[in-house]
Design an enzyme around this catalytic site. Structure first.
Site, mmCIF file in Angstrom:
data_model
loop_
_atom_site.group_PDB
_atom_site.id
_atom_site.type_symbol
_atom_site.label_atom_id
_atom_site.label_comp_id
_atom_site.label_asym_id
_atom_site.label_seq_id
_atom_site.Cartn_x
_atom_site.Cartn_y
_atom_site.Cartn_z
ATOM 1 N N THR A 8 1.025 -1.205 0.224
ATOM 2 C CA THR A 8 0.004 0.143 -0.039
ATOM 3 C C THR A 8 0.792 1.126 -0.056
ATOM 4 O O THR A 8 2.137 1.118 0.578
ATOM 5 C CB THR A 8 -0.912 -0.041 1.145
ATOM 6 O OG1 THR A 8 -1.949 1.335 0.987
ATOM 7 C CG2 THR A 8 -0.089 0.221 2.498
ATOM 8 N N LYS A 9 0.338 2.295 -0.446
ATOM 9 C CA LYS A 9 1.047 3.565 -0.402
ATOM 10 C C LYS A 9 0.249 4.516 0.370
ATOM 11 O O LYS A 9 0.315 5.765 0.569
ATOM 12 C CB LYS A 9 1.181 4.127 -1.962
ATOM 13 C CG LYS A 9 2.256 3.463 -2.619
ATOM 14 C CD LYS A 9 2.579 3.978 -3.971
ATOM 15 C CE LYS A 9 3.511 3.383 -4.792
ATOM 16 N NZ LYS A 9 3.737 4.078 -6.056
ATOM 17 N N GLY A 12 -2.189 6.106 5.998
ATOM 18 C CA GLY A 12 -3.153 5.750 7.136
ATOM 19 C C GLY A 12 -3.330 4.221 7.471
ATOM 20 O O GLY A 12 -3.151 3.757 8.260
ATOM 21 N N ASP A 70 -7.446 -4.390 0.469
ATOM 22 C CA ASP A 70 -8.475 -3.511 -0.297
ATOM 23 C C ASP A 70 -9.668 -2.974 0.709
ATOM 24 O O ASP A 70 -10.137 -4.015 1.152
ATOM 25 C CB ASP A 70 -8.867 -4.113 -1.617
ATOM 26 C CG ASP A 70 -9.226 -2.898 -2.754
ATOM 27 O OD1 ASP A 70 -8.675 -2.164 -2.683
ATOM 28 O OD2 ASP A 70 -10.365 -2.821 -2.735
ATOM 29 N N PHE A 153 -7.882 8.339 9.174
ATOM 30 C CA PHE A 153 -7.878 8.794 7.893
ATOM 31 C C PHE A 153 -9.035 8.686 7.218
ATOM 32 O O PHE A 153 -10.022 8.036 7.682
ATOM 33 C CB PHE A 153 -6.447 8.168 7.139
ATOM 34 C CG PHE A 153 -6.860 6.645 6.934
ATOM 35 C CD1 PHE A 153 -6.620 5.514 7.962
ATOM 36 C CD2 PHE A 153 -7.153 6.128 5.767
ATOM 37 C CE1 PHE A 153 -6.931 4.512 7.792
ATOM 38 C CE2 PHE A 153 -7.171 4.793 5.314
ATOM 39 C CZ PHE A 153 -7.187 3.945 6.570
ATOM 40 N N GLY A 154 -9.101 9.153 5.995
ATOM 41 C CA GLY A 154 -10.342 8.760 5.046
ATOM 42 C C GLY A 154 -11.612 9.231 5.503
ATOM 43 O O GLY A 154 -11.910 10.353 5.616
#
Ligand SMILES: O=c1[nH]c(=O)c2ncn([C@@H]3O[C@H](COP(=O)(O)OP(=O)(O)OP(=O)(O)O)[C@@H](O)[C@H]3O)c2[nH]1
Ligand SMILES: [Mg+2]
Length: 196
Positions: A8-9, A12, A70, A153-154
């Site tokens: 992942t990049k 978070g 994911d 995050f998000g």
């Protein structure tokens, strides 16, 4: 020390995984440590497909164990949107604030009782010459009317986990990691991490 690469990049997610994997004393790397590796195009239509794609693609490149995640937010009043398109809901720039504001805009006429949602996280583990392992974790909740909280995050600032009066972003990382979709998926993989 055992090394695990998280495909992942998303900083978070890296923070969540570092905390969740702390008890196993592994060295955690992510694609943020390998800028030369290109993003994996997520062509799948399910979280399972995309997690598998990310894990197997990166495992082929690095030839060592890879965890991919994911994940996303499914909102019942929006027929499960944004789902696998959570990262890009408001566009290719993958901006968390734009994504979150688009959800609030699309739910502006939706009553509290109809704002149920869930976070979904599918973790895929790929190792060279082994069958990929896939596990799904979920966290039920609802979308609040105003963003609240500084942690996470998000979509965390607008997601209120079921049974709590706080948003995910008002919880500390430790508190989030007790109930999150990522924790619920990783809990099913504890034996794999222990045997690494
Ligand atoms: O508030 C949140 N708390 C969470 O715990 C969480 N987990 C996932 N998400 C959101 O779901 C999408 C993931 O998309 P995603 O799995 O494709 O990841 P990504 O594209 O950001 O990075 P990568 O892992 O693919 O490199 C992104 O929009 C994230 O904001 C979360 N939002
Ligand atoms: Mg992605």
């Amino acid at each position: 020390m055992k090394q695990i690469i998280i495909a992942t990049k998303n900083a978070g997610k890296v923070k969540d995984f570092q905390k969740l994997l702390e008890p196993f004393h592994c060295e955690i790397k992510s694609l943020l440590d390998f800028p030369e590796i290109a993003d994996v195009e997520e062509t799948g239509t399910t979280f399972e497909e995309n997690a598998t794609l990310k894990a197997e693609t990166i495992c082929d490149i690095v030839q060592q164990p890879v965890i991919a995640d994911d994940s996303g937010l499914e909102i019942d009043a929006l027929n499960g949107e944004p789902g696998v398109y959570s990262a890009r809901y408001a566009g290719e720039q993958k901006n968390d604030a734009d994504n979150l504001n688009k959800v609030l805009h699309n739910l502006k006429e939706t009553k509290e009782i109809d704002r149920t949602a869930r976070f979904v996280c599918v973790i895929a583990i790929a190792e060279p010459n082994k069958e990929t392992i896939i596990k799904r974790g979920e966290c039920e909740g609802a979308i609040v009317f105003e963003p609240k909280g500084e942690h996470g995050f998000g979509y965390d600032p607008i997601f209120r986990p079921k049974g709590l009066d706080l948003t995910m972003a008002e919880l500390t990382l430790e508190e989030k990691n007790k109930i999150s979709h990522r924790k619920n998926a990783l809990d099913q993989l504890v034996n794999w991490v222990k045997e690494l």
